[in-house]
Design a protein around this motif. Structure first.
Motif, short mmCIF file in Angstrom:
data_model
loop_
_atom_site.label_atom_id
_atom_site.label_comp_id
_atom_site.label_asym_id
_atom_site.label_seq_id
_atom_site.Cartn_x
_atom_site.Cartn_y
_atom_site.Cartn_z
N MET A 193 0.83 -1.20 0.00
CA MET A 193 0.00 0.00 0.00
C MET A 193 0.87 1.26 0.00
O MET A 193 0.66 2.17 -0.79
CB MET A 193 -0.81 -0.01 1.30
N ASP A 194 1.86 1.29 0.90
CA ASP A 194 2.73 2.46 1.01
C ASP A 194 3.45 2.73 -0.30
O ASP A 194 3.56 3.87 -0.75
CB ASP A 194 3.76 2.24 2.13
N ASN A 197 1.05 4.13 -2.94
CA ASN A 197 0.66 5.49 -2.64
C ASN A 197 1.82 6.45 -2.84
O ASN A 197 1.64 7.58 -3.27
CB ASN A 197 0.05 5.58 -1.24
N GLU A 198 3.02 5.95 -2.52
CA GLU A 198 4.23 6.75 -2.74
C GLU A 198 4.40 7.06 -4.23
O GLU A 198 4.78 8.15 -4.62
CB GLU A 198 5.42 5.95 -2.19
N LEU A 202 -3.52 5.19 -8.18
CA LEU A 202 -4.86 5.22 -7.59
C LEU A 202 -5.65 4.00 -8.05
O LEU A 202 -5.34 3.39 -9.06
CB LEU A 202 -5.61 6.49 -8.01
N ARG A 207 -9.27 6.34 -5.85
CA ARG A 207 -8.89 6.54 -4.46
C ARG A 207 -7.53 5.89 -4.20
O ARG A 207 -7.11 5.02 -4.94
CB ARG A 207 -9.94 5.89 -3.55
N PRO A 208 -6.85 6.32 -3.12
CA PRO A 208 -5.59 5.64 -2.77
C PRO A 208 -5.87 4.18 -2.43
O PRO A 208 -6.97 3.84 -2.00
CB PRO A 208 -5.12 6.39 -1.51
#
Ligand code: ZN
Length: 503
Positions: A193-194, A197-198, A202, A207-208
């Motif tokens: 996830m990180d 998002n980094e 999306l 959305r993230p």
């Protein structure tokens, strides 16, 4: 079993009970029934006609979003819950789809264990038949599936749909490849996830990425080229429940029908890892769920019996049993413990014999038909209320459209128009849930359904399924030193022979 309480007071009605008195009556009722109260909502309005019910709306919002979980909503009188027939129809449906029963504690309303059981059986029955009725619709979709055509809904991330067929979206496909390769390298959801998002990626919904969206992607066989349809059953409210998988027979899989983004062996490896994680989860760790807890009481002193275990030798499989809670804490009871698997099997046997035996089914079916007729009539009344409201909204929309055509300022009216359209959608959703053919249900249909469910439930070995059966059918279990009494929610006047207990 737990409850929430709602109380409302309007100061212009002198004869109304105060909020304190209403809450007291509800709390007293909950105490008597043994339901813990998880939350109390109140509204104090200056006038009964004002539309201001922040407490009520907060409660509905909490229920819808699952922030508060309960089986009962307690009110003092029914008029505390709804102000008019439309309100009543709308909010009763909200409660029903959240599995909550409305009880007015001051009015004689049937909330016996028997009627609670009949209602939940009827709910299952309605779902079963609405599913069967939708088979016709499904046929057309299955045809599409065999041709690996797009059936509507979201296009999965990484794909485009052109003329009803899937093709790889080369801008998005790298995101999918990254998720799979990171997972195979042993990274967890948070790490993945990180990273996503980094990089600013999306989801399809813009959305993230969250844990769920990554889970769904890793589980989606399309990425390995498999076209599948009907992966998740729909609930009555039309939403899909992705975590429950359908029986294999109902899933259509066409290998190689979609261009693959992930090599098949990588996809399979990921599934194995995920399945393995599931199995080693705490829930499945062999029989630790004492699923009779909450239903068993000590026949000698009336205290609850709770699960416990002991092992005589280190490393040996522990002996599991139910034991009187009072005896455990204070030694102040002469009862004996009872073996876990012995008691559990006995209780399940009693349920099976009494609820599902051939000669008991017609009686159960008869009761369910009566209830279905009642519900059917109620639904017909609700349908009328909703249809009247729809007609009213359509008229209002027509008026606004006409006003705009006649030169009224659009900006002023567009907000109102949107609001009306939103309400219209909500009402249509309610109407959809009403279209279960309750009044057409016959005894034969019920017997067929119950026999199917029986097999389904009794064949399933896992503890959670057994817990569901016990929660649904068993009212209370009393363990005496020389016998066990099982009280079912539905009393057929069955033989109440106990059996010997002890360890
Ligand atoms: Zn006891």
């Amino acid at each position: 079993m737990s409850a929430v309480i709602y109380a409302r007071f309007s100061s212009d009605n002198q004869r109304e009970e105060s909020i304190t008195a209403q809450v007291r009556a509800c709390t007293e009722y909950a105490r008597r029934k043994g339901y813990p109260v998880v939350k109390v909502y109140t509204d104090e309005a200056r006038s009964a006609t004002t539309d201001d019910r922040p407490g009520f709306l907060k409660m509905i919002d909490d229920i819808k979003s699952g922030r508060v979980e309960a089986q009962f909503l307690l009110v003092h009188k029914l008029d505390r819950f709804a102000r008019n027939r439309y309100d009543s129809a709308v909010y009763r449906r909200t409660l029903a789809s959240a599995g909550i029963r409305l009880i007015a504690v001051d009015q004689p309303l049937d909330d016996s264990p028997e009627s609670v059981l009949l209602e939940s059986l009827l709910e299952g029955l309605a779902e079963y038949y609405s599913k069967n009725l939708s088979r016709e619709v499904m046929k057309g979709m299955k045809e599409n599936a065999y041709q690996a055509r797009f059936n509507g809904g979201w296009v999965p991330l990484g794909y485009n749909v052109i003329d009803g067929h899937y093709s790889i979206n080369e801008q998005e496909a790298p995101v999918i490849r990254l998720i799979f390769s990171m997972f195979l390298q042993g990274h967890g959801y948070i790490k993945i996830m990180d990273k996503l998002n980094e990089l600013g990626y999306l989801t399809r919904q813009g959305r993230p990425f969250g844990k769920n969206s990554i889970y769904e992607i890793l589980r989606n066989p399309k990425y390995a080229g498999y076209y599948t349809y009907n992966r998740a059953p729909r609930r009555l409210n039309g939403k899909r429940n992705w975590r429950i998988r359908k029986d294999e027979g109902e899933i259509i899989t066409v290998p190689g029908a979609v261009p693959a983004i992930i090599p098949e062996e990588d996809f399979k490896k990921v599934q194995e890892i995920m399945d393995g994680r599931k199995k080693t989860g705490p829930r499945q760790k062999s029989g630790e769920l004492y699923f009779l807890t909450g239903k068993v009481v000590c026949g000698e002193c009336g205290a609850a019996m709770v699960g416990n275990s002991s092992s005589r030798k280190a490393g040996a499989e522990p002996v599991r049993y139910y034991e009187c809670n009072r005896k455990m804490r204070t030694r102040d009871c002469g009862s004996r413990r009872i073996r876990k698997d012995y008691l559990e099997n006995y209780v399940l046997g009693v349920v099976e014999q009494n609820m599902f035996s051939r000669d008991k089914l017609p009686e159960l079916a008869g009761k369910l038909v009566m209830l279905a007729r009642d519900k059917g009539r109620q639904n017909a009344r609700d349908e009328k209320v909703f249809n009247d409201e729809l007609a009213d909204i359509d008229k209002k929309i027509g008026n606004i459209v006409k006003a705009i055509e006649d030169g009224a300022e659009y900006d002023i009216l567009s907000g109102r128009l949107k609001e009306l359209k939103k309400r219209k959608e909500e009402i249509q959703e309610h109407l959809n849930t009403l279209r279960t053919p309750l009044s057409d249900i016959t005894e034969e249909m019920i017997i067929k359904y119950l026999s199917a469910t029986q097999k389904d439930m009794m064949d399933r070995p896992d503890q959670l399924s057994k817990k569901k059966i016990v929660d649904l059918y068993v009212h209370e279990i009393k363990v005496f030193s020389d016998k066990v009494d099982v009280m079912l929610k539905l009393d057929f006047g069955a033989d109440k022979d106990g059996v010997g207990g002890g360890t």
